[in-house]
Design a protein around this motif. Sequence first.
Motif, PDB file in Angstrom:
ATOM      1  N   GLY A 194       0.846  -1.191   0.000  1.00 43.04           N
ATOM      2  CA  GLY A 194       0.000   0.000   0.000  1.00 43.04           C
ATOM      3  C   GLY A 194       0.878   1.235   0.000  1.00 43.04           C
ATOM      4  O   GLY A 194       1.992   1.212   0.510  1.00 43.04           O
ATOM      5  N   ILE A 195       0.393   2.320  -0.597  1.00 42.81           N
ATOM      6  CA  ILE A 195       1.178   3.550  -0.675  1.00 42.81           C
ATOM      7  C   ILE A 195       0.266   4.738  -0.436  1.00 42.81           C
ATOM      8  O   ILE A 195      -0.877   4.768  -0.901  1.00 42.81           O
ATOM      9  CB  ILE A 195       1.886   3.685  -2.049  1.00 42.81           C
ATOM     10  CG1 ILE A 195       2.860   4.850  -2.059  1.00 42.81           C
ATOM     11  CG2 ILE A 195       0.888   3.763  -3.181  1.00 42.81           C
ATOM     12  CD1 ILE A 195       4.076   4.633  -1.220  1.00 42.81           C
ATOM     13  N   ASP A 196       0.752   5.703   0.338  1.00 43.96           N
ATOM     14  CA  ASP A 196      -0.003   6.921   0.630  1.00 43.96           C
ATOM     15  C   ASP A 196       1.007   8.055   0.728  1.00 43.96           C
ATOM     16  O   ASP A 196       1.703   8.193   1.729  1.00 43.96           O
ATOM     17  CB  ASP A 196      -0.786   6.772   1.929  1.00 43.96           C
ATOM     18  CG  ASP A 196      -1.620   8.006   2.250  1.00 43.96           C
ATOM     19  OD1 ASP A 196      -1.826   8.833   1.333  1.00 43.96           O
ATOM     20  OD2 ASP A 196      -2.046   8.153   3.401  1.00 43.96           O
ATOM     21  N   THR A 197       1.120   8.857  -0.310  1.00 48.31           N
ATOM     22  CA  THR A 197       2.124   9.916  -0.349  1.00 48.31           C
ATOM     23  C   THR A 197       1.453  11.276  -0.482  1.00 48.31           C
ATOM     24  O   THR A 197       0.328  11.396  -0.964  1.00 48.31           O
ATOM     25  CB  THR A 197       3.090   9.725  -1.526  1.00 48.31           C
ATOM     26  OG1 THR A 197       2.356   9.832  -2.755  1.00 48.31           O
ATOM     27  CG2 THR A 197       3.762   8.371  -1.466  1.00 48.31           C
TER      28      THR A 197
ATOM     29  N   GLY B  49       5.064  -5.762   3.282  1.00 48.55           N
ATOM     30  CA  GLY B  49       5.084  -7.126   3.760  1.00 48.55           C
ATOM     31  C   GLY B  49       6.447  -7.727   3.481  1.00 48.55           C
ATOM     32  O   GLY B  49       7.363  -7.029   3.030  1.00 48.55           O
ATOM     33  N   ILE B  50       6.601  -8.999   3.704  1.00 47.41           N
ATOM     34  CA  ILE B  50       7.861  -9.689   3.472  1.00 47.41           C
ATOM     35  C   ILE B  50       7.655 -10.769   2.415  1.00 47.41           C
ATOM     36  O   ILE B  50       6.678 -11.516   2.450  1.00 47.41           O
ATOM     37  CB  ILE B  50       8.395 -10.338   4.763  1.00 47.41           C
ATOM     38  CG1 ILE B  50       8.705  -9.271   5.797  1.00 47.41           C
ATOM     39  CG2 ILE B  50       9.640 -11.180   4.481  1.00 47.41           C
ATOM     40  CD1 ILE B  50       9.861  -8.359   5.425  1.00 47.41           C
TER      41      ILE B  50
ATOM     42  N   LEU C 182      -1.561  -3.018  -5.789  1.00 49.22           N
ATOM     43  CA  LEU C 182      -0.388  -3.467  -5.032  1.00 49.22           C
ATOM     44  C   LEU C 182      -0.653  -4.671  -4.131  1.00 49.22           C
ATOM     45  O   LEU C 182       0.195  -5.573  -4.047  1.00 49.22           O
ATOM     46  CB  LEU C 182       0.161  -2.301  -4.203  1.00 49.22           C
ATOM     47  CG  LEU C 182       0.640  -1.076  -5.005  1.00 49.22           C
ATOM     48  CD1 LEU C 182       1.124   0.003  -4.047  1.00 49.22           C
ATOM     49  CD2 LEU C 182       1.731  -1.467  -5.986  1.00 49.22           C
ATOM     50  N   PRO C 183      -1.769  -4.739  -3.427  1.00 51.64           N
ATOM     51  CA  PRO C 183      -1.967  -5.908  -2.549  1.00 51.64           C
ATOM     52  C   PRO C 183      -2.095  -7.221  -3.314  1.00 51.64           C
ATOM     53  O   PRO C 183      -1.901  -8.294  -2.740  1.00 51.64           O
ATOM     54  CB  PRO C 183      -3.271  -5.576  -1.803  1.00 51.64           C
ATOM     55  CG  PRO C 183      -3.457  -4.102  -1.957  1.00 51.64           C
ATOM     56  CD  PRO C 183      -2.870  -3.775  -3.296  1.00 51.64           C
TER      57      PRO C 183
END
Length: 223
Positions: free
Chosen positions: A74-77, A87-88, A136-137
Amino acid sequence: MPARVVTSVLTCPEWLDLGCALTADHDRLRLTGQAADDSVALDVAAADAAVQRLADTLVAETRFADMPLYRLTGIDTGKGDISGSLGITQFAAYALTLDVLEGELCDALTAGVAPVPGSLPLRDRYLPDFASVLGLPDRLCAGGALALCAFARPADPYRGPADYVLLIQERSGSVVNAARQLAVIPKGFHQPLTDFRGDARIAATLRREMEEELSAARTRTTQ
């Protein structure tokens, strides 16, 4: 005469001109837990590409270490801020799937094949549309952090006026990713070393890679 290739970059307005200092207050990617299972059922083309990638590393005696990698989920810019969730995953899961797309594209361009839907089977499989790129997820979004590093130099009577030195290197032929290509320093996979949560920040990888690559450069220079 070299062929001319037109490329593009997919972005969003909120990703641009962030002006973000990579300090703890602004560089806020966070590890949210173990990622879901990254195993995927490979079709014939994807399995062949994975096997070929492994065969190439064996023939070239390339070091292939299956280390943990961060994957972006996830991305929030926004202005002055980079945040998101990680995650890994494992390096092999990325190197044998999404990372083979670069080689497929390079092979197509070398052969004069237009990179359009239907001509790149791996691209069509892993990233068929915008939704798959931005989802992305639902895909394995891993890779590297890189930065253009510039050092200011004072004016010199022989060299000329004040300027900047840009750090560029030719990557080793024994690395899995971008072998023998020109690359900025620092450039490296975003991955944890010992502190999985503390190393999640982008600056942690950039500092580590800067130290490693400049140290390697000094070693080559003194040999």
